[in-house]
Design a protein around this motif. Structure first.
Motif, PDB file in Angstrom:
ATOM      1  N   MET A 178      19.132  37.248  28.032  1.00  0.00           N
ATOM      2  CA  MET A 178      19.991  38.345  28.725  1.00  0.00           C
ATOM      3  C   MET A 178      20.532  38.086  29.863  1.00  0.00           C
ATOM      4  N   MET A 179      19.679  37.356  30.717  1.00  0.00           N
ATOM      5  CA  MET A 179      19.995  37.149  32.266  1.00  0.00           C
ATOM      6  C   MET A 179      21.021  36.136  32.029  1.00  0.00           C
ATOM      7  N   ARG A 180      20.797  35.087  31.260  1.00  0.00           N
ATOM      8  CA  ARG A 180      21.860  33.786  31.021  1.00  0.00           C
ATOM      9  C   ARG A 180      23.200  34.200  30.754  1.00  0.00           C
ATOM     10  N   THR A 181      23.042  35.207  29.971  1.00  0.00           N
ATOM     11  CA  THR A 181      24.562  35.608  29.135  1.00  0.00           C
ATOM     12  C   THR A 181      25.295  36.321  30.202  1.00  0.00           C
ATOM     13  N   ALA A 182      24.552  37.212  31.078  1.00  0.00           N
ATOM     14  CA  ALA A 182      25.223  37.762  32.094  1.00  0.00           C
ATOM     15  C   ALA A 182      25.905  36.774  33.170  1.00  0.00           C
ATOM     16  N   PHE A 183      24.811  36.047  33.542  1.00  0.00           N
ATOM     17  CA  PHE A 183      25.555  34.981  34.449  1.00  0.00           C
ATOM     18  C   PHE A 183      26.625  34.155  34.126  1.00  0.00           C
ATOM     19  N   GLU A 184      26.825  33.880  32.751  1.00  0.00           N
ATOM     20  CA  GLU A 184      27.825  33.310  31.933  1.00  0.00           C
ATOM     21  C   GLU A 184      29.072  33.845  32.261  1.00  0.00           C
ATOM     22  N   ALA A 185      28.835  35.317  31.679  1.00  0.00           N
ATOM     23  CA  ALA A 185      30.316  36.150  31.915  1.00  0.00           C
ATOM     24  C   ALA A 185      30.737  35.978  33.303  1.00  0.00           C
ATOM     25  N   ARG A 186      29.706  36.173  34.276  1.00  0.00           N
ATOM     26  CA  ARG A 186      29.977  36.349  35.624  1.00  0.00           C
ATOM     27  C   ARG A 186      30.746  34.905  36.056  1.00  0.00           C
ATOM     28  N   ALA A 187      30.192  34.022  35.733  1.00  0.00           N
ATOM     29  CA  ALA A 187      30.704  32.712  35.968  1.00  0.00           C
ATOM     30  C   ALA A 187      32.277  32.346  35.488  1.00  0.00           C
ATOM     31  N   LYS A 188      32.350  32.695  34.229  1.00  0.00           N
ATOM     32  CA  LYS A 188      33.803  32.818  33.993  1.00  0.00           C
ATOM     33  C   LYS A 188      34.900  33.507  34.469  1.00  0.00           C
ATOM     34  N   GLU A 189      34.371  34.863  34.779  1.00  0.00           N
ATOM     35  CA  GLU A 189      35.427  35.703  35.583  1.00  0.00           C
ATOM     36  C   GLU A 189      35.642  35.285  37.052  1.00  0.00           C
ATOM     37  N   ALA A 190      34.508  35.109  37.545  1.00  0.00           N
ATOM     38  CA  ALA A 190      34.617  34.474  38.980  1.00  0.00           C
ATOM     39  C   ALA A 190      35.265  33.356  39.268  1.00  0.00           C
ATOM     40  N   THR A 191      35.161  32.482  38.421  1.00  0.00           N
ATOM     41  CA  THR A 191      36.052  31.107  38.360  1.00  0.00           C
ATOM     42  C   THR A 191      37.413  31.387  38.348  1.00  0.00           C
ATOM     43  N   GLU A 192      37.946  32.178  37.444  1.00  0.00           N
ATOM     44  CA  GLU A 192      39.281  32.501  37.056  1.00  0.00           C
ATOM     45  C   GLU A 192      39.764  33.239  38.216  1.00  0.00           C
ATOM     46  N   LEU A 193      39.029  34.279  38.893  1.00  0.00           N
ATOM     47  CA  LEU A 193      39.699  35.086  40.045  1.00  0.00           C
ATOM     48  C   LEU A 193      39.733  34.084  41.030  1.00  0.00           C
ATOM     49  N   MET A 194      38.878  33.325  41.439  1.00  0.00           N
ATOM     50  CA  MET A 194      38.570  32.522  42.554  1.00  0.00           C
ATOM     51  C   MET A 194      39.962  31.486  42.521  1.00  0.00           C
ATOM     52  N   ASN A 195      40.092  31.030  41.450  1.00  0.00           N
ATOM     53  CA  ASN A 195      41.446  30.095  41.130  1.00  0.00           C
ATOM     54  C   ASN A 195      42.730  30.591  41.214  1.00  0.00           C
ATOM     55  N   GLU A 196      42.721  32.113  40.940  1.00  0.00           N
ATOM     56  CA  GLU A 196      44.078  32.754  41.428  1.00  0.00           C
ATOM     57  C   GLU A 196      44.569  32.612  42.802  1.00  0.00           C
ATOM     58  N   ILE A 197      43.535  32.363  43.507  1.00  0.00           N
ATOM     59  CA  ILE A 197      43.909  32.495  44.980  1.00  0.00           C
ATOM     60  C   ILE A 197      44.549  31.123  45.707  1.00  0.00           C
ATOM     61  N   ASP A 198      45.592  31.488  46.062  1.00  0.00           N
ATOM     62  CA  ASP A 198      46.392  30.302  46.599  1.00  0.00           C
ATOM     63  C   ASP A 198      45.769  29.577  47.533  1.00  0.00           C
ATOM     64  N   GLY A 199      45.737  28.536  47.351  1.00  0.00           N
ATOM     65  CA  GLY A 199      44.886  27.632  48.732  1.00  0.00           C
ATOM     66  C   GLY A 199      43.478  27.254  48.235  1.00  0.00           C
ATOM     67  N   LEU A 200      42.765  27.950  47.298  1.00  0.00           N
ATOM     68  CA  LEU A 200      41.378  27.787  46.711  1.00  0.00           C
ATOM     69  C   LEU A 200      41.323  27.267  45.404  1.00  0.00           C
ATOM     70  N   SER A 201      40.483  26.548  45.127  1.00  0.00           N
ATOM     71  CA  SER A 201      40.276  25.792  43.868  1.00  0.00           C
ATOM     72  C   SER A 201      38.565  25.724  43.659  1.00  0.00           C
ATOM     73  N   VAL A 202      38.269  25.699  42.454  1.00  0.00           N
ATOM     74  CA  VAL A 202      36.641  25.558  41.986  1.00  0.00           C
ATOM     75  C   VAL A 202      36.651  25.119  40.266  1.00  0.00           C
ATOM     76  N   LEU A 203      35.720  24.293  40.090  1.00  0.00           N
ATOM     77  CA  LEU A 203      35.451  23.836  38.922  1.00  0.00           C
ATOM     78  C   LEU A 203      34.564  25.145  38.433  1.00  0.00           C
ATOM     79  N   LYS A 204      34.774  25.415  37.163  1.00  0.00           N
ATOM     80  CA  LYS A 204      33.605  26.327  36.314  1.00  0.00           C
ATOM     81  C   LYS A 204      32.466  25.702  36.108  1.00  0.00           C
ATOM     82  N   PRO A 205      31.358  26.391  36.741  1.00  0.00           N
ATOM     83  CA  PRO A 205      29.912  25.838  36.665  1.00  0.00           C
ATOM     84  C   PRO A 205      29.581  25.525  35.267  1.00  0.00           C
TER      85      PRO A 205
END
Length: 389
Positions: free
Chosen positions: A291-318
């Motif tokens: 349950m915790m792993r699934t929640a973290f996976e969903a957060r990882a996906k959305e947080a990566t997408e949102l962070m990469n939308e910021i001009d000047g920042l970039s991040v690899l999906k963990p």
């Protein structure tokens, strides 16, 4: 007056930022903290019930230094079931968290001038414990081109006659990268014929997203013999404050001296924690881990997408763990100043990349609820826009 040894230590930037964020909150400031490496879930009920039972049963006396027999058997069973590793209970020592396990290993193994190879980015504690043990950290730089992992070639070039140990972490804190079986096999080939010990920190093994975790010691008999597997329950089962970690090695002499060291420092770990850990190790809370792993996976996906939308920042999906290691090099090459201003200006606490040996990054923990993550990234975007204006 103070020992030379103690003066080699630097304070943890992770703890420093977390403490500053708490202080600002206590002053009434609106602060969102993404600095701590701690799950936002509670410890599963089954584990708490076992602890309560141990207290009510009066299980409050000293135990054997490495742990009670049923605990060591449960750890051995977990390592065989999950990782295909055959350890005897006598090959295992339970300690006060994985940090304590690593400390025991460094103190038992490293002599003055011994070199320890550490890939960067690294967990902040690795080089500090090596230095405290009078060893020399040998840092291998990595970057996004290989998902922050060292190559066999880099390892071979870093080895000298003074090399005593290699520290690997998979999944990684802070990058979330995971070494594949083939990558570990290549590393194993380089180490053949040497006496180099591998400390494999596998604390986040249960928190992986779309990839397969491979235990370092499972690669070959040679790697099994040279690897000290370090793990625990802090992250996967939300037991950070319970202080439970362990290490395993078939090297009887090494286990013996670490046992001796622990007997003269902390002795056994908390007796209640030992009892509470057993159901987790036996797989009785696997549904809650998932349950915790699934929640973290969903957060990882959305947080990566949102962070990469910021001009000047970039991040690899963990691929694992619960961190983003965000590249800020287009904005700043001074991660400490960047993070201090981020906290002061918009109330967001993250950890400077320099603390992990990689300048031009910050670590963002997504071990919190999704609405807080969204608001935090919105504030980061606002701050970056101001910096670029």
């Amino acid at each position: 007056m103070l020992s030379d040894r103690i003066q080699t230590l630097s304070s943890s930037l992770t703890i420093a930022i977390s403490s500053l964020a708490r202080d600002l909150k206590a002053q009434g400031k609106d602060v969102l903290s993404f600095s701590a490496g701690e799950p936002d879930f509670g410890t599963p009920r089954r584990i708490k019930d076992e602890a309560i039972k141990a207290i009510n049963d009066g299980f409050t006396q000293y135990t054997a230094v490495p742990g009670i027999p049923e605990l060591l058997e449960a750890i051995a069973g977990k390592l065989k079931r999950d990782n295909g590793l055959e350890y005897a209970p006598s090959d295992i020592i339970a300690s006060n968290g994985a940090k304590h396990s690593l400390f025991n290993l460094c103190q038992a193994l490293i002599n003055e001038g011994d070199e320890v190879i550490i890939p960067a980015p690294y967990w902040v504690t690795y080089p500090e414990q090596v230095k405290y043990s009078q060893g020399v950290p040998v840092i291998i730089e990595t970057d996004e081109t290989n998902n922050f992992k060292i190559t066999a070639k880099q390892l071979k070039e870093a080895i000298t006659p003074k090399t005593k140990m290699l520290i690997l972490t998979t999944p990684s804190n802070p990058t979330g990268s995971i070494y594949s079986r083939s990558e570990l096999e290549a590393i194993g080939e380089v180490l053949k014929g040497t006496e180099i010990i591998v400390a494999s920190d596998e604390m986040y093994e249960k928190l992986v997203y779309g990839v397969e975790f491979t235990a370092t010691a499972s690669i070959s008999e040679d790697m099994f013999q040279r690897t000290v597997t370090i793990n625990g329950l802090s992250k996967s089962v939300a037991m950070t404050g319970w202080r439970f970690g362990y290490l395993a090695s078939p090297n009887k002499k090494l286990i013996s001296v670490m046992n001796k060291l622990q007997s003269q420092s902390t002795s056994n770990i908390n007796s209640i924690t030992q009892k509470a850990a057993i159901p987790a190790l036996n797989g009785e809370v696997d549904d809650e881990i998932e349950m915790m792993r699934t929640a973290f996976e969903a957060r990882a996906k959305e947080a990566t997408e949102l962070m990469n939308e910021i001009d000047g920042l970039s991040v690899l999906k963990p691929e694992g763990a619960f961190y983003l290691f965000v590249n800020i090099k287009d904005i700043s090459n001074d991660s400490i100043t960047f993070c201090k201003e981020l906290l002061q200006d918009v109330g967001v606490a993250v950890v400077p990349g320099i603390g992990f040996g990689s300048e031009g990054y910050f670590r963002f923990s997504f071990a919190t609820d999704i609405s807080t993550i969204r608001e935090g990234i919105r504030r980061i975007e606002k701050f970056v826009q101001q910096k670029k204006a």
